[in-house]
Design an enzyme around this catalytic site. Structure first.
Site, mmCIF file in Angstrom:
data_model
loop_
_atom_site.group_PDB
_atom_site.id
_atom_site.type_symbol
_atom_site.label_atom_id
_atom_site.label_comp_id
_atom_site.label_asym_id
_atom_site.label_seq_id
_atom_site.Cartn_x
_atom_site.Cartn_y
_atom_site.Cartn_z
ATOM 1 N N CYS A 1 13.632 11.651 5.682
ATOM 2 C CA CYS A 1 13.579 11.222 7.097
ATOM 3 C C CYS A 1 14.896 11.474 7.793
ATOM 4 C CB CYS A 1 13.197 9.759 7.174
ATOM 5 S SG CYS A 1 14.253 8.723 6.165
ATOM 6 N N GLU B 1 -1.313 7.387 -0.691
ATOM 7 C CA GLU B 1 -2.373 7.806 -1.618
ATOM 8 C C GLU B 1 -1.946 9.020 -2.454
ATOM 9 O OE1 GLU B 1 -2.346 7.638 1.583
ATOM 10 O OE2 GLU B 1 -3.219 9.373 2.584
ATOM 11 N N LYS C 1 0.853 -1.193 0.000
ATOM 12 C CA LYS C 1 0.000 0.000 0.000
ATOM 13 C C LYS C 1 0.897 1.255 0.000
ATOM 14 C CE LYS C 1 -1.846 2.971 2.547
ATOM 15 N NZ LYS C 1 -1.867 4.175 1.696
ATOM 16 N N GLY D 1 2.901 5.057 13.110
ATOM 17 C CA GLY D 1 3.638 3.904 13.642
ATOM 18 C C GLY D 1 3.056 3.449 14.967
HETATM 19 P P1 NAD Z 1 2.237 8.815 7.180
HETATM 20 O O1 NAD Z 1 2.490 8.113 8.465
HETATM 21 O O2 NAD Z 1 1.224 9.891 7.154
HETATM 22 O O3 NAD Z 1 1.785 7.795 6.049
HETATM 23 C C1 NAD Z 1 2.608 6.705 5.673
HETATM 24 C C2 NAD Z 1 1.728 5.619 5.065
HETATM 25 O O4 NAD Z 1 0.875 5.092 6.079
HETATM 26 C C3 NAD Z 1 0.820 6.091 3.944
HETATM 27 O O5 NAD Z 1 0.753 5.092 2.956
HETATM 28 C C4 NAD Z 1 -0.530 6.234 4.646
HETATM 29 O O6 NAD Z 1 -1.630 6.121 3.781
HETATM 30 C C5 NAD Z 1 -0.464 5.070 5.609
HETATM 31 N N1 NAD Z 1 -1.358 5.162 6.756
HETATM 32 C C6 NAD Z 1 -1.788 6.275 7.396
HETATM 33 N N2 NAD Z 1 -2.614 5.935 8.420
HETATM 34 C C7 NAD Z 1 -2.697 4.578 8.427
HETATM 35 C C8 NAD Z 1 -3.378 3.629 9.243
HETATM 36 N N3 NAD Z 1 -4.148 4.003 10.256
HETATM 37 N N4 NAD Z 1 -3.236 2.333 8.958
HETATM 38 C C9 NAD Z 1 -2.448 1.920 7.946
HETATM 39 N N5 NAD Z 1 -1.777 2.770 7.136
HETATM 40 C C10 NAD Z 1 -1.887 4.080 7.381
HETATM 41 O O7 NAD Z 1 3.671 9.356 6.698
HETATM 42 P P2 NAD Z 1 3.991 10.226 5.408
HETATM 43 O O8 NAD Z 1 3.511 11.614 5.664
HETATM 44 O O9 NAD Z 1 3.544 9.512 4.182
HETATM 45 O O10 NAD Z 1 5.593 10.177 5.420
HETATM 46 C C11 NAD Z 1 6.371 11.054 6.142
HETATM 47 C C12 NAD Z 1 6.964 10.395 7.357
HETATM 48 O O11 NAD Z 1 7.692 9.220 6.965
HETATM 49 C C13 NAD Z 1 7.975 11.249 8.078
HETATM 50 O O12 NAD Z 1 7.757 11.204 9.456
HETATM 51 C C14 NAD Z 1 9.302 10.606 7.723
HETATM 52 O O13 NAD Z 1 10.322 10.852 8.662
HETATM 53 C C15 NAD Z 1 8.949 9.177 7.634
HETATM 54 N N6 NAD Z 1 9.928 8.437 6.830
HETATM 55 C C16 NAD Z 1 10.814 7.618 7.479
HETATM 56 C C17 NAD Z 1 11.785 6.929 6.754
HETATM 57 C C18 NAD Z 1 12.788 6.032 7.448
HETATM 58 O O14 NAD Z 1 13.553 5.372 6.763
HETATM 59 N N7 NAD Z 1 12.825 5.979 8.775
HETATM 60 C C19 NAD Z 1 11.832 7.077 5.367
HETATM 61 C C20 NAD Z 1 10.917 7.912 4.740
HETATM 62 C C21 NAD Z 1 9.968 8.584 5.482
#
Ligand code: NAD
Length: 496
Positions: free
Chosen positions: A283, A177, A174, A232
């Protein structure tokens, strides 16, 4: 509209015909319209993955056979690199050249795991008994939900899909979006390479709509997630009931420490890149500058001068150096973050607002921003903005630099600059982050593990450990000279 959900080896529309538009962050034009899955589509995808796993259709392949499949997918990705990069550039607004670098990294990821797959994983254990042979074998973990973010859409998914395939797992991908197109392209290549039906499935839609079953259904054995800390935490809670394995790659607020004895010009140049690359939507962005007091003015003045010259622009702008933020709501969040920093006492040296250039009027362009006079308790020092915002703190001693670098709930990455080799080694060892760069900031390679200490996550992607995440470990003990255990008495007394 093309069918864009991939379930049980077939391309499908959403069961209710639902779809959503993907908008370019550069000019808001619609770059794609994709299916938006329903709950029933999600359940179908989980059923397909579970059924394929339990049938043995893929787990019966050897590691070598699955590695060959992953190698073939790498070849296909290389063939289509430019086409996929264009899709990713459309979705993210990043320059095409950057998107091409990212897809090249995707290819390298598939090649790394293909090579790792053919190594020997199992081992004999010497249990000290001549009549016993004992073996440790590695088996595919099961069914995994692979959930990705929007900043490096295909790369973050590739870090999960490639090892899951080598391991022999079945899975549901997934993507965010906001950036679904490159994952759709990858799924076509996975199909073209000859992956058995039901092993790889693709679900599209917002996490709030399609996420619940992906993280809680009892038929899912593992959730591998890259994204924000709050999501997370939601995933951890949902995983409790069925004790799922979790791999979490979350946020970071990464310290970048410059000592006065460093090559200061190189450090400044890297500090600019670390904070403003991809407009801070990284990140591991080095957005927390921690600089020795004696060189503060020299470093900060030069960073501000350089930040003022950074050229913002869209995918096709060959002179641009970085692009827009992903969305209007993200731009609004970064604006509020800077306002809060100023209200807490930080000094705004440059930026702090949306670009007012006419050519940026339809996009989500935020100016490179530097906040000086920051202190460790400030919101802007502790929280991730995920935008082009650098905060500056000063230190006087090595111990203070280490204390500041560790004063964060995150622990993804950090960098330090010093020409004193012994000091650099001491500080690198004392910093509690998953990656430490010494006299550098930012590079990574698929051969080396990536992941976070503390609230930056659980587990590691890439390296050798990145494959272990998708494997179960089984100990098989074979007694080659069976005999009675002799523990309990076999005396016949009492039977008469
Ligand atoms: P996000 O947590 O908003 O979304 C990430 C994914 O999770 C998306 O696909 C979203 O649709 C999905 N999601 C959201 N709510 C959910 C739920 N309740 N159940 C299941 N899936 C759900 O994050 P984002 O805004 O897309 O990305 C930015 C974040 O990602 C930043 O905090 C960044 O630091 C982190 N990031 C970390 C790394 C790493 O390697 N540690 C790499 C890239 C990005």
């Amino acid at each position: 509209m093309a069918a864009t959900l991939y379930i049980d080896g077939a391309w499908k529309q959403a069961s209710d015909g639902g779809a959503h538009d993907v908008h370019s962050p550069h000019d808001q034009r619609v770059v794609a319209t994709v299916s938006q899955a329903t709950e029933s589509d999600v359940l179908d995808a989980i059923t397909a993955a579970r059924t394929s796993f339990d049938s043995g259709v893929f787990t019966s392949w050897s590691f070598a056979e699955r590695s060959a499949l992953v190698s073939k997918i790498a070849d296909l990705l290389e063939r289509d690199l430019k086409v996929i990069a264009k899709k990713e550039s459309d979705d993210t607004g990043k320059r095409i050249i950057e998107a091409e670098y990212d897809i090249a990294d995707v290819v390298a990821t598939f090649r790394h795991f293909a090579a790792l797959g053919v190594k020997e994983h199992d081992r004999k254990v010497d249990v000290g008994l001549a009549h016993v042979s004992s073996r440790i074998v590695h088996e595919p973990l099961g069914v995994a939900s692979l959930i990705g973010p929007w900043n490096y859409p295909l790369l973050q998914i590739a870090w999960k899909v490639a090892p899951a395939l080598v391991a022999g797992c079945s899975f549901i991908v997934k993507p965010s979006e906001l950036t679904p197109q490159s994952a759709i392209a990858l799924m076509h290549l996975i199909e073209e390479a000859g992956t058995p039906k039901g092993v790889a499935n693709l679900i599209l839609g917002p996490g709030s709509v399609v996420g619940t079953s992906l993280i809680s259904d009892p038929r899912i054995d593992m959730v591998s997630f890259t994204g924000g800390l709050n999501t997370g935490q939601t995933i951890m809670k949902a995983a409790v009931a069925t004790v799922k394995r979790l791999a979490l790659e979350l946020g970071g607020k990464n310290p970048h420490i410059i000592f006065a004895d460093a090559d200061v010009d190189a450090a400044i140049d890297n500090a600019v890149t670390a904070a403003f690359l991809h407009s801070g939507q990284v990140c591991s962005a080095g957005t927390r500058l921690i600089v020795e007091r004696s060189i503060h003015d020299r470093v900060v003045n030069e960073i501000v001068r350089r930040a003022a010259n950074i050229r913002l622009g869209g995918p096709e702008d060959l002179a641009a150096e970085t692009g827009p933020l992903i969305s209007k709501s993200h731009l609004e969040g970064v604006t509020r973050y800077v306002e809060k920093g100023i209200a807490e006492g930080a000094t705004l040296l440059i930026g702090g607002k949306r670009s007012e250039m006419p050519e940026h009027a339809d996009g989500w362009y935020f100016l490179p921003t530097v906040l000086d006079n920051c202190t460790t308790k400030m919101f802007c020092v502790q929280e991730e903005s995920f935008g082009p915002v650098m905060t500056v703190e000063v230190f006087d001693t090595e111990a203070e630099a280490i204390a500041l670098g560790n004063d964060t709930v995150f622990g993804l990455s950090g960098g330090l600059w010093s020409n004193d080799v012994a000091k650099a080694a001491r500080v690198a060892s004392a910093l509690r982050h998953g990656t430490i760069w010494v006299n550098d900031f930012g590079p990574y390679r698929p051969q080396a593990e990536w992941g976070g200490y503390k609230q930056s996550g659980i587990g590691r992607e890439l390296g050798e450990h990145g494959l272990s995440e998708y494997l179960e470990i089984k100990h098989i003990w074979t007694n080659n000279a069976p005999s009675k255990s002799g523990w309990f008495s076999d005396d016949k007394r009492g039977e008469d």
